[in-house]
Design a protein around this motif. Structure first.
Motif, PDB file in Angstrom:
ATOM      1  N   GLU A 137     -15.673   8.609 -13.613  1.00  0.00           N
ATOM      2  CA  GLU A 137     -15.781   7.840 -12.587  1.00  0.00           C
ATOM      3  C   GLU A 137     -16.939   6.632 -13.001  1.00  0.00           C
ATOM      4  O   GLU A 137     -16.782   5.427 -12.890  1.00  0.00           O
ATOM      5  CB  GLU A 137     -15.972   8.130 -11.252  1.00  0.00           C
ATOM      6  N   ARG A 138     -18.075   7.357 -13.415  1.00  0.00           N
ATOM      7  CA  ARG A 138     -19.074   6.510 -13.891  1.00  0.00           C
ATOM      8  C   ARG A 138     -18.768   5.445 -14.922  1.00  0.00           C
ATOM      9  O   ARG A 138     -19.091   4.064 -14.915  1.00  0.00           O
ATOM     10  CB  ARG A 138     -20.472   7.052 -14.062  1.00  0.00           C
ATOM     11  N   ARG A 140     -15.842   4.559 -15.683  1.00  0.00           N
ATOM     12  CA  ARG A 140     -14.684   3.405 -15.434  1.00  0.00           C
ATOM     13  C   ARG A 140     -15.506   2.265 -14.686  1.00  0.00           C
ATOM     14  O   ARG A 140     -15.154   1.147 -14.721  1.00  0.00           O
ATOM     15  CB  ARG A 140     -13.419   4.098 -14.376  1.00  0.00           C
ATOM     16  N   LYS A 141     -16.454   2.585 -13.827  1.00  0.00           N
ATOM     17  CA  LYS A 141     -17.222   1.591 -13.009  1.00  0.00           C
ATOM     18  C   LYS A 141     -17.666   0.796 -14.039  1.00  0.00           C
ATOM     19  O   LYS A 141     -17.843  -0.552 -13.798  1.00  0.00           O
ATOM     20  CB  LYS A 141     -18.128   2.275 -11.922  1.00  0.00           C
ATOM     21  N   ALA A 142     -18.735   1.302 -14.931  1.00  0.00           N
ATOM     22  CA  ALA A 142     -19.417   0.481 -15.841  1.00  0.00           C
ATOM     23  C   ALA A 142     -18.577  -0.554 -16.840  1.00  0.00           C
ATOM     24  O   ALA A 142     -18.775  -1.486 -16.982  1.00  0.00           O
ATOM     25  CB  ALA A 142     -20.135   1.448 -16.679  1.00  0.00           C
ATOM     26  N   GLY A 144     -15.493  -1.537 -15.944  1.00  0.00           N
ATOM     27  CA  GLY A 144     -14.810  -2.655 -15.052  1.00  0.00           C
ATOM     28  C   GLY A 144     -15.812  -3.491 -14.673  1.00  0.00           C
ATOM     29  O   GLY A 144     -15.739  -4.734 -14.502  1.00  0.00           O
ATOM     30  N   ALA A 145     -17.409  -3.353 -14.541  1.00  0.00           N
ATOM     31  CA  ALA A 145     -18.112  -4.379 -14.260  1.00  0.00           C
ATOM     32  C   ALA A 145     -18.781  -5.044 -15.425  1.00  0.00           C
ATOM     33  O   ALA A 145     -19.410  -6.005 -15.594  1.00  0.00           O
ATOM     34  CB  ALA A 145     -19.278  -3.637 -13.646  1.00  0.00           C
TER      35      ALA A 145
END
Length: 175
Positions: A137-138, A140-142, A144-145
């Motif tokens: 999850e972390r 994917r967030k990194a 995506g940003a």
């Protein structure tokens, strides 16, 4: 003690396994010298790397780490160093287990008095599956940003005076 298991290998295979274990036991010091553990605090102020024997290999402090004050920074360094030692210990056991087998590795844990962190924390912390889910999850967030995996430093509420605000079991790895 150890459980007895039925033998399904030839005498030659048993002899070869015994010799491999003997060689591995002779190389334990080399294995422990070559493994390392690195840990960071949640704010990215402190990074500590130790080898499998607990020798300090690297200590890095961010320039603004002095904001913690001498006492708090000292406690933070010790906590991060302990987490790095746990990681190095686990890495050492992870390298020894395939060579020696689980029973022999467990015997070494008992003799050394330092249980594998993954085994010592059984029942506390998070499972390997939960760790992987959170990591994915972390990441994917990194991704995506468009930031690096570390991203910007955020205030996560860590208080060096509160030993409960830093969960060492969150840094452990399983075999």
């Amino acid at each position: 003690m150890t459980d007895r298991q039925p033998l399904e290998r030839s005498t030659r295979q048993l002899i070869e396994d015994g010799r491999a274990r003997q060689e591995a036991l002779a190389d334990i010091d080399t294995v422990l010298r070559n493994v390392q553990g690195t840990a960071y605090d949640n704010h990215g102020s402190v990074r500590v790397t130790v080898d499998g024997r607990g020798k300090l290999v690297d200590l890095w402090l961010r320039q603004d780490a002095v904001r913690w004050g001498a006492d708090q920074l000292g406690r933070l360094i010790v906590m991060v160093a302990q987490a790095a030692m746990d990681e190095a210990t686990q890495a050492g056991y992870n390298k020894l287990a395939p060579l020696l087998g689980d029973n022999m590795t467990y015997a070494i844990e008992l003799i050394s008095g330092r249980a594998a962190p993954a085994r010592a924390g059984a029942g506390s912390g998070i499972t390997a599956e939960e760790f992987q889910r959170r990591r994915d999850e972390r990441m994917r967030k990194a991704d995506g940003a468009g930031e690096s995996a570390r991203g910007p430093v955020e205030d996560d509420g860590f208080d060096p005076d509160d030993p409960l605000s830093f969960d060492l079991s969150s840094l452990r790895s399983d075999r």
